[in-house]
Structures are given as structure tokens and as C-alpha cells.
Design an enzyme around this catalytic site. Structure first.
Site, PDB file in Angstrom:
ATOM      1  N   HIS A  10      45.862  52.241  30.517  1.00  0.00           N
ATOM      2  CA  HIS A  10      44.703  52.888  29.867  1.00  0.00           C
ATOM      3  C   HIS A  10      43.451  52.678  30.714  1.00  0.00           C
ATOM      4  O   HIS A  10      42.768  51.659  30.602  1.00  0.00           O
ATOM      5  CB  HIS A  10      44.525  52.299  28.467  1.00  0.00           C
ATOM      6  CG  HIS A  10      43.532  53.018  27.611  1.00  0.00           C
ATOM      7  ND1 HIS A  10      43.852  53.602  26.402  1.00  0.00           N
ATOM      8  CD2 HIS A  10      42.209  53.243  27.770  1.00  0.00           C
ATOM      9  CE1 HIS A  10      42.788  54.155  25.871  1.00  0.00           C
ATOM     10  NE2 HIS A  10      41.759  53.940  26.666  1.00  0.00           N
ATOM     11  N   HIS A  12      40.201  55.108  32.334  1.00  0.00           N
ATOM     12  CA  HIS A  12      39.529  56.407  32.533  1.00  0.00           C
ATOM     13  C   HIS A  12      38.996  56.444  33.959  1.00  0.00           C
ATOM     14  O   HIS A  12      38.224  55.552  34.348  1.00  0.00           O
ATOM     15  CB  HIS A  12      38.383  56.562  31.542  1.00  0.00           C
ATOM     16  CG  HIS A  12      38.828  56.536  30.105  1.00  0.00           C
ATOM     17  ND1 HIS A  12      39.034  57.672  29.368  1.00  0.00           N
ATOM     18  CD2 HIS A  12      39.128  55.504  29.281  1.00  0.00           C
ATOM     19  CE1 HIS A  12      39.434  57.347  28.141  1.00  0.00           C
ATOM     20  NE2 HIS A  12      39.498  56.027  28.072  1.00  0.00           N
ATOM     21  N   HIS A 190      43.697  58.300  21.580  1.00  0.00           N
ATOM     22  CA  HIS A 190      42.760  57.261  21.154  1.00  0.00           C
ATOM     23  C   HIS A 190      42.652  57.306  19.628  1.00  0.00           C
ATOM     24  O   HIS A 190      42.365  58.365  19.052  1.00  0.00           O
ATOM     25  CB  HIS A 190      41.359  57.522  21.719  1.00  0.00           C
ATOM     26  CG  HIS A 190      41.167  57.118  23.150  1.00  0.00           C
ATOM     27  ND1 HIS A 190      41.866  57.665  24.183  1.00  0.00           N
ATOM     28  CD2 HIS A 190      40.313  56.218  23.712  1.00  0.00           C
ATOM     29  CE1 HIS A 190      41.459  57.122  25.319  1.00  0.00           C
ATOM     30  NE2 HIS A 190      40.523  56.235  25.071  1.00  0.00           N
ATOM     31  N   GLU A 193      40.109  52.729  17.094  1.00  0.00           N
ATOM     32  CA  GLU A 193      39.070  52.002  17.836  1.00  0.00           C
ATOM     33  C   GLU A 193      37.814  52.030  16.960  1.00  0.00           C
ATOM     34  O   GLU A 193      37.323  50.987  16.540  1.00  0.00           O
ATOM     35  CB  GLU A 193      38.810  52.674  19.199  1.00  0.00           C
ATOM     36  CG  GLU A 193      37.701  52.017  20.026  1.00  0.00           C
ATOM     37  CD  GLU A 193      37.293  52.842  21.260  1.00  0.00           C
ATOM     38  OE1 GLU A 193      37.576  54.057  21.289  1.00  0.00           O
ATOM     39  OE2 GLU A 193      36.666  52.273  22.170  1.00  0.00           O
ATOM     40  N   ASP A 271      40.190  50.054  30.231  1.00  0.00           N
ATOM     41  CA  ASP A 271      39.456  51.202  29.676  1.00  0.00           C
ATOM     42  C   ASP A 271      38.460  51.768  30.695  1.00  0.00           C
ATOM     43  O   ASP A 271      38.750  52.762  31.362  1.00  0.00           O
ATOM     44  CB  ASP A 271      38.751  50.781  28.371  1.00  0.00           C
ATOM     45  CG  ASP A 271      38.578  51.903  27.368  1.00  0.00           C
ATOM     46  OD1 ASP A 271      39.091  52.995  27.627  1.00  0.00           O
ATOM     47  OD2 ASP A 271      37.940  51.672  26.327  1.00  0.00           O
ATOM     48  N   ASP A 272      37.280  51.161  30.803  1.00  0.00           N
ATOM     49  CA  ASP A 272      36.216  51.626  31.713  1.00  0.00           C
ATOM     50  C   ASP A 272      35.592  50.368  32.338  1.00  0.00           C
ATOM     51  O   ASP A 272      34.483  49.954  31.944  1.00  0.00           O
ATOM     52  CB  ASP A 272      35.139  52.382  30.924  1.00  0.00           C
ATOM     53  CG  ASP A 272      35.731  53.471  30.043  1.00  0.00           C
ATOM     54  OD1 ASP A 272      36.070  54.542  30.552  1.00  0.00           O
ATOM     55  OD2 ASP A 272      35.880  53.219  28.828  1.00  0.00           O
TER      56      ASP A 272
HETATM   57  N1  ADE Z   1      36.206  57.609  26.953  1.00  0.00           N
HETATM   58  C1  ADE Z   1      36.048  56.624  27.823  1.00  0.00           C
HETATM   59  N2  ADE Z   1      36.205  55.428  27.225  1.00  0.00           N
HETATM   60  C2  ADE Z   1      36.488  55.682  25.931  1.00  0.00           C
HETATM   61  C3  ADE Z   1      36.750  54.879  24.806  1.00  0.00           C
HETATM   62  N3  ADE Z   1      36.763  53.547  24.866  1.00  0.00           N
HETATM   63  N4  ADE Z   1      36.973  55.491  23.638  1.00  0.00           N
HETATM   64  C4  ADE Z   1      36.946  56.815  23.545  1.00  0.00           C
HETATM   65  N5  ADE Z   1      36.704  57.621  24.580  1.00  0.00           N
HETATM   66  C5  ADE Z   1      36.473  57.060  25.764  1.00  0.00           C
HETATM   67 ZN    ZN Z   2      39.838  54.742  26.454  1.00  0.00          ZN
END
Ligand code: ADE
Ligand code: ZN
Length: 326
Positions: A10, A12, A190, A193, A271-272
Site C-alpha cells: 500500500h 501511493h 480504502h 480509515e 501509505d504516503d
Molecule cells: N490517498 C493518499 N493517501 C490516502 C489515504 N491515506 N487515504 C485515502 N486516500 C489517500
Molecule cells: Zn492509502
């Protein structure tokens, strides 16, 4: 935990862009993005919804396939430095060519060129999961699914949905997911969350996904937790992201340990990463500290992640070999 080989499911691609990379690109293109960085040069945002805006602002300077080739190289260098041997990255034709199939193919070719180079140089294998963006709406998601279906194969292996979980309902996106499934793509969404347990149930029932991005708020409904465990639904858990965005106040409060203890297959991803000041090594270190997980737990998580990967069996075999003999 630097020595353990890792599998990340996961990530992005734009969200993994080092801030210095985005600043450099903005300078080359004479765009002023100073508002999205803090005094230390890190990304700056107030909450999840502001994060999505900053994410899209950073992405606005990625305007050509060559930009994405360079981005992919920069991202894979970071992942490999954390011991990642296999990664699945979310790619959005919304950002790569405005959902035009011809333009999307050019972006994809550039990303794959970089992935091939990183595989030779750093031994990291990358595959793509195409994502629609929930707050862009179902019509755009349909076009995204068509881009995904047109390029489905041994490299584009999955389809998913990201973005604002509070925008619309999963069933609004059923056409896009049906289209992707018919093209042979594996599915993830997703959920859980920002939405509660119902958001996870809806993703399972209305989109037919086999993995859930995050899914951690399933813990609020133990019947759902048991369903996830029994049906072998895999959670792409990103604890550092959840703590940074305030879904949980600290690492010890994160439910990953409780979900695992109740039999859910959990995996670990970033994630990011630069947005959340994390790396895969950091995720492993924080989890080891918070829950006293030893190497054996992480080795099991890496094997489960490899099992849940969307790539073909031959690629999977290679990952398993590397996990056995790092
Ligand atoms: N796009 C990038 N990171 C995300 C996240 N944590 N939740 C939803 N969309 C995303
Ligand atoms: Zn994500």
C-alpha cells in the site's frame, strides 16, 4: 529491523514523492508551491482533508511521463533503502494523462522503464494497482477503470479506490470495479480509515474486494473482525499514517496487534511515507517497540504480504525465495 526483507502492498506513488523532489520540479517549472511546505521543508497540512489538497497540489507539478519516470526512481530508491524487495504502488490515470487511454499508456511506459531500472540496480520489484479517486466521483472512476482494463496484465495487476472516504458510497463505484474485475484485475479498496465498520462491510459486499486499504476501524465491530479472519480478507495496514493523521492518538492505541491476535491477516505499509515522516524501517521499529513484536512476527507478516500480493505466481515464487534467503 533494517536487515529484514519487506513486502509493501500500500504505497501511493505521488504520496511517496520526497518533498525535495517536488520542490525541485516546481523550481524547474517556475511554479510556486511554497505554501505546502513547512520551515523544515517537509509537507505541511492540518488534517486528512487538507492532506488530500496538499497531495493534489504537490502532484500538480508532475505533468509529463518523464516526471513520473524520475519520481518512480526516487521512490524506489527510498523503498529499497528500507529493505523492501517487492512493492505495489497505487497509480492514478487521473494524474497521469487525465484518464485518456493513449496518454495513460505513455505514463505507464515511463513508470515501467524506471521500475525495470530499479529492479536491475536495487533488486526491488514493482507492480501497479490502478486507483480511482473517490471524491472525483463515479463518472471519472469509470474512465479510470477503462484505462486500467486496457492496460491490465503482468504489470498492472490490480484496481482500487482511494481519496475521501466520506464522499459517496462504495456501490456508486460498482461499475468501475466490475469493469476492472472482468479485465482480470485483483481488487482492493480504502475503507475503515475514516469510515467505521459499515464502510468495510460495504466495500466487501458492494465492490467484492479481497483486500482492504487500512480497514483498521473494523476493530469497532468484533463480528466484522471475525468475518475478515474467516474469509481471509487481507488488511493493508499503515499504522504510521493512521497515527500521523490522528485516526489513533499513538502507536500503542493502534488496533493492528488486536486485529492480528483475533486472526485477521494484517500487512504493514507506509501509505504516503514523507507526508507521515515514516519509512518501512520506521514502521517496523515502532511496531516492535509498541507491541514487543520480534523478528518472527515480521517474517510472518512479510510471508502473508507476499501471499496477498496481486502479482503472478512466478513473481511470487521469486519473492518467497528472497524472503527465505535474504
Ligand atoms: N490517498 C493518499 N493517501 C490516502 C489515504 N491515506 N487515504 C485515502 N486516500 C489517500
Ligand atoms: Zn492509502
Amino acid at each position: 529491523m533494517n536487515n529484514l526483507p519487506k513486502v509493501e502492498l500500500h504505497l501511493h506513488l505521488e504520496g511517496a514523492a520526497p518533498p525535495a523532489f517536488i520542490r525541485g520540479l516546481a523550481a524547474e517549472k517556475k511554479e510556486d508551491l511554497s505554501g505546502i511546505f513547512d520551515e523544515n521543508g517537509a509537507y505541511k497540512y492540518r488534517d486528512f482533508w487538507d492532506f488530500l489538497k496538499v497531495y493534489e497540489a504537490a502532484t500538480s507539478v508532475l505533468t509529463t511521463p518523464e516526471d513520473y519516470r524520475r519520481l518512480t526512481l526516487a521512490v524506489l530508491e527510498e523503498s529499497a533503502a528500507s529493505g523492501v524487495i517487492y512493492s505495489e504502488t497505487f497509480l492514478s490515470p487521473d494524474f497521469c494523462g487525465g484518464r485518456d487511454v493513449g496518454a495513460w499508456r505513455e505514463y505507464l511506459a515511463a513508470i515501467r522503464e524506471a521500475a525495470d531500472e530499479a529492479e536491475v540496480n536495487d533488486g526491488i520489484v514493482l507492480r501497479g494497482v490502478i486507483t480511482c479517486i473517490r471524491h472525483f466521483g463515479p463518472d471519472k472512476a469509470r474512465e479510470t477503470a477503462i484505462c486500467a482494463a486496457e492496460t491490465a496484465g503482468d504489470w498492472v495487476v490490480g484496481f482500487g479506490i482511494a481519496g475521501d472516504e466520506k464522499a459517496g458510497k462504495p456501490k456508486d463505484f460498482a461499475w468501475a470495479f466490475d469493469c476492472a474485475r472482468e479485465a482480470g484485475l485483483r481488487l482492493t479498496a480504502h475503507a475503515g480509515e475514516w469510515g467505521g465498520p459499515d464502510s468495510v462491510r460495504d466495500a466487501l459486499d458492494d465492490l467484492g474486494v479481497e483486500r482492504i486499504g487500512h480497514g483498521v476501524r473494523a476493530i469497532e465491530d468484533l463480528a466484522l473482525v471475525d468475518r475478515l479472519a474467516e474469509d481471509g480478507i487481507v488488511l493493508e495496514v499503515c499504522p504510521g499514517s493512521n497515527v500521523a493523521l490522528g485516526v489513533y492518538p499513538n502507536w500503542r492505541a493502534h488496533p493492528i496487534h488486536r486485529l492480528r491476535e483475533r486472526g485477521v491477516t494484517v500487512t504493514v505499509s507506509t501509505d504516503d511515507p514523507p507526508f507521515f515522516h515514516t519509512t518501512m524501517n520506521n514502521e517496523y521499529d515502532r511496531l516492535a517497540d509498541a507491541f514487543e513484536w520480534d523478528d518472527g512476527v515480521f517474517e510472518e507478516i512479510a510471508r502473508n504480504s507476499a501471499k496477498a500480493a496481486f502479482c503472478d505466481d512466478a513473481t511470487k515464487e521469486k519473492i518467497f525465495k528472497k524472503l527465505e534467503t535474504p
